[in-house]
Design a protein around this motif. Sequence first.
Motif, mmCIF file in Angstrom:
data_model
loop_
_atom_site.group_PDB
_atom_site.id
_atom_site.type_symbol
_atom_site.label_atom_id
_atom_site.label_comp_id
_atom_site.label_asym_id
_atom_site.label_seq_id
_atom_site.Cartn_x
_atom_site.Cartn_y
_atom_site.Cartn_z
ATOM 1 N N GLU A 300 0.826 -1.204 0.000
ATOM 2 C CA GLU A 300 0.000 0.000 0.000
ATOM 3 C C GLU A 300 0.865 1.260 0.000
ATOM 4 O O GLU A 300 0.587 2.232 -0.708
ATOM 5 N N LEU A 301 1.942 1.242 0.803
ATOM 6 C CA LEU A 301 2.845 2.391 0.851
ATOM 7 C C LEU A 301 3.549 2.594 -0.486
ATOM 8 O O LEU A 301 3.785 3.731 -0.909
ATOM 9 N N LEU A 302 3.850 1.506 -1.155
ATOM 10 C CA LEU A 302 4.471 1.621 -2.471
ATOM 11 C C LEU A 302 3.496 2.241 -3.471
ATOM 12 O O LEU A 302 3.882 3.075 -4.302
ATOM 13 N N ARG A 303 2.217 1.873 -3.371
ATOM 14 C CA ARG A 303 1.205 2.486 -4.249
ATOM 15 C C ARG A 303 1.049 3.972 -3.938
ATOM 16 O O ARG A 303 0.873 4.799 -4.829
ATOM 17 N N ASP A 309 4.309 10.275 -7.093
ATOM 18 C CA ASP A 309 5.060 10.424 -8.330
ATOM 19 C C ASP A 309 4.201 11.064 -9.413
ATOM 20 O O ASP A 309 4.649 11.950 -10.151
ATOM 21 N N ARG A 310 2.934 10.650 -9.501
ATOM 22 C CA ARG A 310 2.047 11.236 -10.496
ATOM 23 C C ARG A 310 1.731 12.694 -10.163
ATOM 24 O O ARG A 310 1.562 13.519 -11.065
ATOM 25 N N ARG A 344 -3.431 1.510 -9.135
ATOM 26 C CA ARG A 344 -2.330 1.725 -10.080
ATOM 27 C C ARG A 344 -1.002 1.811 -9.332
ATOM 28 O O ARG A 344 -0.943 2.329 -8.234
ATOM 29 N N ASN A 345 0.041 1.347 -9.974
ATOM 30 C CA ASN A 345 1.340 1.311 -9.317
ATOM 31 C C ASN A 345 2.409 1.632 -10.345
ATOM 32 O O ASN A 345 2.666 0.842 -11.240
ATOM 33 N N ASN A 346 2.989 2.822 -10.234
ATOM 34 C CA ASN A 346 4.021 3.235 -11.187
ATOM 35 C C ASN A 346 5.361 2.587 -10.898
ATOM 36 O O ASN A 346 6.335 2.816 -11.594
ATOM 37 N N PHE A 347 5.441 1.815 -9.821
ATOM 38 C CA PHE A 347 6.749 1.289 -9.411
ATOM 39 C C PHE A 347 6.771 -0.203 -9.481
ATOM 40 O O PHE A 347 7.595 -0.839 -8.921
#
Length: 347
Positions: A300-303, A309-310, A344-347
């Motif tokens: 969740e923290l990564l999301r 980032d967006r 969504r996950n940019n990473f």
Amino acid sequence: MKLKPEQLATHLLRSLAPVYVLSGDEPLLVQEAADAICVAARTQDYSERTVLFVETGFDWNALTQAAASLSLFSERRLLELRMPGGKPGDAGSKALQAYAARPAEDTVLLVICGKLEAAARNSKWHQALEQAGAAVQVWPVDVRALPAWIGQRMQQKGLRPSRDAVALLAERIEGNLLAAAQEIDKLLLLHGPGPLDVDAVTAAVSDSARFDVFILVDAALEGGAARVVRILDGLREEGVEPVLLVWALARELRQLAAIAAQLAEGGSLGAALARQKVWDKRKPLIERAVKRHALARWQELLRHCGRIDRMVKGMAPGGVWDELVQLTLAMAGQDIISTRPDNRNNF
């Protein structure tokens, strides 16, 4: 031979080696080690000093010529080679190895470098200098060791600070040992030797803390909420671009999520750390941090990092710095982030 910085003073009381190589990314400590060698050399009648600066296009024949030339004013001399980049190149490597194989008589060669990575410390030129004399690698003072370092330095100057005074000074100058040394000298000048309380430090010391993105990451992993906020405020005031913070935090969160996933699958923590190539020095920090949250929380923290980032790229609304505060506090164990319907996950 290898010498620790704290061993240097005792070593210099006994004798001088023909070669010293100093390296590290803490300029104050490197310079003080160099000064100690210079003082010891003068004490033992090495009264002539030649300084060479290794810059782009440096002619390494200058070292050979300096070593071969006769002293004009004294029988003993100090030959100082300043190489801040720590990369002598092929010609420099050969010149240094040749010197180490046959050091000049009645001469002490002092090579001063900046930070040297492991590859440079294991290079032929560095190993040759180390075998011919002594190598001193200076490491930064860890934040947990900083109060002890400050207290010892103040006592050496004749100050007798209270524990709170030391703690306040450590907080004000975190990450900047040069500022610490200057503030201690200023306190000595203002108050003279003797007791020193927290009020005196509050009145005299400016906030000289120097932060970077990696200090922020470590603070979040350590779980110090107040320190995380203070570091973020410092980075914002210094004009650090949020994109750099997002990059560093995302890299750390990816690693933590990967370790948590391996643990969830029944793997051992040691194997997970090895698989992620965590440095030995950072293992205790990562071990404590990864136990703070379950796999789902790290994901969740990564999301959340992806959402920030967006925002940075103008692809999503929101206050970037406020979101960074929430993210880093959550990493530190302060659960203030609300779960959002965004997969969504940019990473």
